[in-house]
Each structure stands twice: as structure tokens, then as C-alpha cells.
Design an enzyme around this catalytic site. Structure first.
Site, PDB file in Angstrom:
ATOM      1  N   LYS A  12       0.829  -1.209   0.000  1.00 56.47           N
ATOM      2  CA  LYS A  12       0.000   0.000   0.000  1.00 56.47           C
ATOM      3  C   LYS A  12       0.871   1.271   0.000  1.00 56.47           C
ATOM      4  CE  LYS A  12      -3.433  -2.692  -0.278  1.00 56.47           C
ATOM      5  NZ  LYS A  12      -4.451  -3.235   0.591  1.00 56.47           N
TER       6      LYS A  12
HETATM    7  C1  LIG Z   1      -5.528  -4.338   0.868  1.00 54.44           C
HETATM    8  C2  LIG Z   1      -7.000  -4.135   0.868  1.00 54.44           C
HETATM    9  C3  LIG Z   1      -7.800  -4.468   1.969  1.00 54.44           C
HETATM   10  C4  LIG Z   1      -7.283  -5.232   3.143  1.00 54.44           C
HETATM   11  O1  LIG Z   1      -6.227  -4.616   3.781  1.00 54.44           O
HETATM   12  P1  LIG Z   1      -5.407  -5.429   4.892  1.00 54.44           P
HETATM   13  O2  LIG Z   1      -4.681  -4.357   5.634  1.00 54.44           O
HETATM   14  O3  LIG Z   1      -4.487  -6.356   4.153  1.00 54.44           O
HETATM   15  O4  LIG Z   1      -6.384  -6.160   5.737  1.00 54.44           O
HETATM   16  C5  LIG Z   1      -9.139  -4.136   1.927  1.00 54.44           C
HETATM   17  N1  LIG Z   1      -9.685  -3.527   0.862  1.00 54.44           N
HETATM   18  C6  LIG Z   1      -8.957  -3.216  -0.223  1.00 54.44           C
HETATM   19  C7  LIG Z   1      -9.613  -2.505  -1.359  1.00 54.44           C
HETATM   20  C8  LIG Z   1      -7.593  -3.527  -0.258  1.00 54.44           C
HETATM   21  O5  LIG Z   1      -6.876  -3.232  -1.351  1.00 54.44           O
END
Ligand SMILES: *Cc1c(COP(=O)(O)O)cnc(C)c1O
Length: 386
Positions: free
Chosen positions: A188
Site C-alpha cells: 500500500k
Molecule cells: C488491501 C485491501 C484491503 C485489506 O487490507 P489489509 O490491511 O491487508 O487487511 C481491503 N480492501 C482493499 C480494497 C484492499 O486493497
């Protein structure tokens, strides 16, 4: 000869980690306090300030953030929650774990974001909440979604996993609905390894999430074992083990200082792709809407076999063979066997998400990429297209 050698494979979504993060993690290790403590509190404050939000609660993932936001919204068994089919499975799974039924509303094919008209068509007397996802970092049409929520008395929980830096008409995404949920997973825009954050409008919701995120206990461990004398904790709910560690917050604090620098870097990569791929038969992302700020988390292109002369999956294999790691965000949720069996979802019910899911490819856009890396991606795309 491939564009990049096997030893030099460009890993998709690899984060930029610098000396200051390494030093801060070392400081945590030497302090002996690895768990939830002062750095988590500092990270929450810094994040709330960055987003202009009154309350922030750090958790161990965005999945946890979505789950607890739904619970704090009062969503439970018998309720329906409307979300998009073009998202990571965690969005729908959180709704299921809250005991509710996920209901899909198809995307707008131009923006890849949930279409408010489709949301309206899916409303029933059981609808309790909407979970929009700011796909790829592009803000959803929050004006229309909030108008529906006001009309129908629904909660809005924004999935901002792609959209830390995004703004919609001058407001930070994640502060427009009742809750904003963020991810600091390794791919991210800001990372802590695993990690997440909830932004809440009011103190009561923030405190509910804080309590539910640590076993349902009323005092966190840092306060319990401080030097103010022994304090008993009380369990007020059957909570979860969703707390963030100081070890994670240490990385996040340093990453957050660079969030704008990284955004600028990704924007410049985005602009290069837009310019240098413009003459190819691939579909490029729609330009950001005026009066919004795109977070530029994913750069997605569409490979329509009829126009490009190569199928999407063959394109994925060919890019990998060129030494370029790519991603797919996402197959429509209606393609997965679990949801098909549990809810009777079929790909043809979500024609836009299904088409995008079958044609989309994400090119690397991490702040870590060098100019040469970006040139290699562009060369590989040109080479791979017939
Ligand atoms: C990465 C992601 C999540 C989940 O995030 P985590 O921190 O891995 O639980 C949820 N929604 C979207 C759109 C994502 O890209």
C-alpha cells in the site's frame, strides 16, 4: 533476451524502506516495548492530523478496521450491506464476519468505482450500510453516495485501502462517511508490514473500536502496566485481537513523514505511463476528476483481446517472462466459488466489473521504482503487444 534478467525481476508493489525506518524499528527493539504503546498513540495522532480527522484508532489490518467499523455501526445478522464487486475479498468478508449479507452494486465502467445508481437499485428495507471502495486511489462519487445514505438512514464505511492521500471536493476520503478504513499492508501507499487504521467522526465510535480491537477490555496494556499503580481491566464485550504493535507504528511514523514525497513520485510515474503508452491499443485509466485528488495507488490498463491481439492472461505471462511483476486488481467478486455458492452470485450479474476483472492488468507504480525501472516496464509492454 528479456527486458530484465531473472536476477533483476521487478517485484510488483515492493515498498520503499529507508534508513530512518530501520533506525526507528531498532529503537523500538532496544526500548523493549514492542507491543501497543506510545508509538501507536503517536501514529494515531499523526495520521488523524494528516487526514484532518477528529479520531483515529490503529489496528493490525484494514480487514480488522472494516470489521470493527461495521460492528460499531450496529450492522449484524439480518442486515444487508451494499459494496462493489471490484475489490479485494476482505471488503466482502468483513461484512460476512459482522453477520450481515453483502449485496453487490456494479461499477461505473469509466471510473471503476461503485455506481450510485446501481446502489439505489439494490436498496431494500434490510439495507443498513454502504461500503464504497476508492478504487486505485480514485475517490468515489461521495456526494451521491452520502445523499443516498441520508435518504435511507444508512451508515457509510469508506474502504480507503488504496486512497490514503485522496481528496474529494476538498475533503479527505475516509472523513466523509461515518468511518474510513486504511491499510498499511506491504504493497500500500504507506506501510507498516501489516497494519490498518480507522478514522471515526465521533469519540464514542472511536472508543468502541478501540475496546473491540483489544479483547473488549476497557484499559490497554500500556496503561495497565505503567507506573501509575496497578489497574484492573474489565471485559465489556467479546472483543478481538486486532491491536497494532509499536514495532509496526515505528515504521508507519517514518513512512507517514514521506507520504507526500511518495505520492509525487507515483504521480510522476503515472504521468509517464499516460504519455508513453498513449499510442498503444490498451485501455488507460480515466483522468482524475476535477476538484478531487487521486491517490495514484494502482495504474491499471485494460487488455481487450480484440483490440490488442493478445489475451489478458497471455499478457500477464509475457510480462512476467520479461522480468516485470504485474498484478490483477481484481477479478470481480462474482468469479469466486465461495461467494457463488454462499450467495448465488454470477459473473453476468455484474457485467462491468466482470469485463474489467477479465481485462485489467496493474503495472508497477511503487515509489521505489527508478526511472530505469519505469522505462523497462514501458519497453516490456511495447514488446509484448503484437
Ligand atoms: C488491501 C485491501 C484491503 C485489506 O487490507 P489489509 O490491511 O491487508 O487487511 C481491503 N480492501 C482493499 C480494497 C484492499 O486493497
Amino acid at each position: 533476451m528479456s527486458v530484465r534478467s531473472h536476477d533483476n525481476f521487478l517485484i510488483f508493489g515492493s515498498p520503499k524502506i529507508e534508513e530512518d525506518e530501520i533506525r526507528e524499528v531498532e529503537a523500538v527493539m532496544r526500548s523493549g516495548w514492542l507491543g501497543t504503546g506510545p508509538r501507536v498513540t503517536r501514529f494515531e495522532k499523526a495520521f488523524a492530523q494528516y487526514r484532518g480527522a477528529p479520531h483515529a484508532v490503529a489496528l493490525n489490518s484494514c480487514s480488522a478496521a472494516l470489521h470493527l467499523s461495521l460492528l460499531a455501526s450496529g450492522v449484524g445478522p439480518g442486515d444487508e450491506v451494499i459494496t462493489t464487486p471490484l475489490t479485494f475479498c476482505a471488503t466482502a468478508n468483513a461484512i460476512i464476519h459482522a453477520g450481515a449479507t453483502p449485496v453487490l452494486a456494479d461499477i461505473d465502467p469509466l471510473t471503476s468505482n461503485i455506481d450510485p445508481e446501481q446502489v439505489r437499485a439494490k436498496l431494500t428495507p434490510r439495507t443498513r450500510a454502504i461500503v464504497p471502495v476508492h478504487f486505485a486511489g480514485r475517490p468515489c462519487d461521495m456526494d451521491s453516495l452520502m445523499a443516498i445514505a441520508r435518504d435511507q438512514n444508512l451508515k457509510v464505511i469508506e474502504d480507503c485501502a488504496h486512497a490514503i492521500e485522496a481528496e474529494h471536493r476538498g475533503r479527505s476520503v475516509g472523513t466523509i462517511g461515518d468511518f474510513g478504513c486504511f491499510s498499511f499492508y506491504v504493497t500500500k501507499n504507506v506501510i507498516t508490514g501489516e497494519g490498518g487504521m480507522v478514522l471515526a467522526r465521533n469519540e464514542e465510535d472511536a472508543s468502541t473500536i478501540k475496546v473491540l480491537g483489544l479483547h473488549g477490555m476497557t484499559k490497554d496494556a500500556w496503561k495497565r502496566f505503567g507506573d501509575e499503580g496497578f489497574k484492573h481491566y474489565h471485559v465489556v464485550a467479546a472483543g478481538f485481537k486486532y491491536n497494532m504493535m509499536d514495532l509496526q507504528a515505528a515504521i508507519g511514523l517514518k513512512q507517514l513523514e514521506k507520504v507526500e514525497t511518495y505520492w509525487l513520485r507515483r504521480k510522476s510515474i503515472w504521468d509517464r505511463y499516460m504519455n508513453e503508452l498513449a499510442d498503444l491499443p490498451i485501455g488507460l485509466p480515466a483522468s482524475p476528476e476535477s476538484d478531487t485528488r487521486h491517490a495514484h495507488h494502482l495504474f491499471t490498463v485494460e487488455i481487450d483481446e480484440a483490440r490488442c491481439g493478445i489475451a489478458r492472461d497471455a499478457f500477464l505471462d509475457a510480462m512476467t517472462a520479461q522480468g516485470i511483476g504485474i498484478g490483477v486488481h481484481y477479478l470481480s467478486l462474482t468469479e469466486h466459488p465461495y461467494y457463488q455458492e454462499a450467495f448465488g452470485w454470477r459473473p453476468e450479474d455484474m457485467p462491468h466489473a466482470t469485463r474489467v476483472g477479465r481485462q485489467t492488468v496493474s503495472l508497477p507504480i511503487s515509489a521505489k521504482l527508478t526511472d530505469q525501472d519505469v522505462s523497462d516496464v514501458i519497453s516490456a509492454v511495447r514488446l509484448v503487444l503484437p
